[in-house]
Enzyme design. Structure first.
Site: not given
Length: 545
Positions: A360-362
């Site tokens: 979960d990162t972007t």
């Protein structure tokens, strides 16, 4: 604007927001900030104004790249031995630790001080061209008008727990606000195509647009945050909010086969990237064959050695003396390469490793018509699940990555940032940027960026192939492979005594989003493992506005 601009990111809505800003005459910094705000709305577990990150800004007028690093810091109330008696294990990839009661993973005590909003404001204030209210407008519209759950979002929503870590569904449903926004009536996450509107977040962003970012840190929004923390035994205080920092720094610089590599300093993952490139420069990778058993075995050994050095040496330089000169030295890398040539296999130490690989990162890659480039990776870590009533955004869960054992590089300390593998990177040919890239993907971020560079330089792949080619990773002792790597290859690795773990996803091991600027031709590629897009904006579109 004299040439095409481009923005690439994992969310079509956010890419559209950035492209619209470019069409309005905004520059790459304006577009990146607008895109980041929109990402926090339409991918709310991946990033947001209560998160952290790292941003590279290249400006052709100076020929220099600067980094704006905004890493989340442990609350001032935290201390080294606060959870020492609760340790149950460590994730297999080294992303974090599992504690009894999951106190570091879910809920109010998992939250670190959130500097992301201050960073957006700092970048825009220093280099942005359009008004602050303008760059927030697309995010406000998405929050008010709504969007729908995309396939990659729903895949993440449905991810189960792993050996003590909270499932995503638990994070979504932790607060009443989260259940109302992201869950069905039966409490399960919304399905692909389901609509989401977030009027509370729209209201929060309107306040930030009119009053500025500091309302979040010392004004009206700060008061709401602190009241919620106090009522729920959170660690954050007014001093933590006021101390949130976004700091400009010089990049780490290295080279690979004549190309200049510019990446982020510790506690970011750039040092790992340079160390691996330095090791691999000693080998003829093209001669081994792309993703052959010999190639995967070799690159995995480089990955393990960089991981070992990261675990031992790389942390917050305000607290840890990071031996950067040694870790980025080509002679040191040549010694590690010699070990690999002799057949020595590295061993990564893990504490009762659990099978959890967070994702979960972007990321955002953008270049404008004047040649400005931005590469920004930002995140919530493993999101805490906490949403303050009336504010609409989820807080980071960064305490989960600190080592709860005192006396180690990654141990807890008040005001300390933990290591992050995010490594927004720009590759140059002489003075001109040729590849702007970065990725989400936990500890596998740097491995995805590494392989994209190798694919481009050693195998001559265009950016579309370089990003989409099957990847692998070894941030522990096993080799994780995507499901598109043939079993004939993995059987050969296993016959050589290597532990191989096949991922059910064909596109995985980091999700790279890149822009190629080679030969002044602009091409972009969004990783097929996410829902993203690459949008091109021509000078005619800007002039027509």
């Amino acid at each position: 604007m004299t040439r095409d601009a481009m923005i690439v990111c994992p969310q079509p809505e956010a890419a559209e927001a950035g492209a619209d800003i470019l069409r309005m005459g905004g520059n790459a910094i304006d577009a990146a900030v607008a895109c980041a705000f929109a990402q926090g709305v339409v991918d709310p577990l991946m990033c947001g104004i209560a998160g952290f990150g790292s941003m590279a800004v290249y400006r052709p007028e100076t020929g220099k790249t600067e980094y704006l690093d905004f890493h989340a810091r442990a609350p001032l109330a935290a201390h080294a031995d606060m959870w020492a008696d609760l340790v149950e294990g460590e994730t297999r990839d080294g992303f974090g630790f599992v504690l009894k009661g999951r106190i570091n993973d879910l809920g109010y005590q998992s939250i670190c001080a959130p500097p992301a909003l201050r960073a957006y404001a700092e970048a825009h204030g220093k280099y942005g061209r359009l008004p602050w209210e303008t760059v927030l407008a697309p995010a406000i519209e998405w929050a008010e008008e709504g969007y729908f759950v995309r396939p990659a979002m729903q895949t993440f929503f449905a991810e189960g727990s792993g050996m003590g870590r909270a499932a995503t569904a638990e994070r979504l449903a932790f607060s009443a606000e989260g259940r109302a926004l992201y869950c069905r009536e039966d409490g399960q996450p919304k399905a692909t195509g389901a609509g989401i509107r977030n009027p509370d977040l729209a209201k929060t962003l309107r306040i930030i647009a009119s009053e500025g970012a500091e309302t979040f840190y010392s004004g009206l929004i700060a008061q709401q945050i602190l009241a919620d923390m106090e009522a729920n035994d959170g660690l954050l205080t007014a001093a933590d909010l006021e101390g949130c920092a976004a700091e400009w720094s010089a990049p780490l610089e290295g080279s690979y086969r004549g190309r200049r590599i510019v990446t982020n300093p510790p506690p970011g993952g750039g040092v790992m990237l340079l160390e691996m490139l330095n090791i691999l420069e000693s080998f003829d990778l093209a001669d081994l064959g792309h993703n052959s058993p010999a190639y995967i075995a070799l690159v995995s050994e480089a990955m393990k050695r960089a991981t070992i050095d990261k675990d031992r040496f790389v942390g917050d330089p305000r607290f840890v003396d990071v031996p950067l000169e040694r870790l980025t030295d080509k002679d040191y890398a040549a010694g590690l390469a010699a070990e690999i040539r002799r057949g020595e296999r590295a061993t990564v130490q893990r504490l009762q490793a659990t099978d959890v690989v967070p994702r979960d990162t972007t990321h955002i890659s953008v270049t404008d018509g004047d040649g400005n480039c931005v590469s920004m990776t930002h995140s919530l870590g493993m999101p805490s699940g906490v949403i303050t009533p009336g504010l609409g955004f989820m807080y980071n869960g960064c305490m989960g990555v600190f080592d709860p054992r005192p006396g180690r590089t990654g141990s807890i300390a008040p005001g300390k940032s933990r290591f992050s593998a995010m490594c927004p990177t720009i590759m140059f040919d002489d003075q001109d940027p040729t590849l702007v890239l970065g990725a989400p993907g936990g500890t596998q971020i740097v491995m995805g960026v590494l392989q994209t560079i190798l694919n481009s330089v050693d195998f001559g792949m265009p950016v579309s192939e370089a990003v989409s080619a099957p990847r692998f990773s070894s941030t522990g002792n096993a080799i994780d492979v995507s499901n598109r790597i043939p079993r004939s290859v993995t059987r050969a690795l296993e016959a050589d005594g290597r532990d191989v773990i096949r991922n059910p996803y064909g596109h995985t091991i980091g999700w790279v989003h890149a822009i190629s600027l080679a030969d002044r031709r602009i091409d972009g590629m969004a990783d097929p493992g996410r829902d993203g897009v690459a949008y091109r904006v021509t000078p005619a579109e800007v002039m027509s506005k």
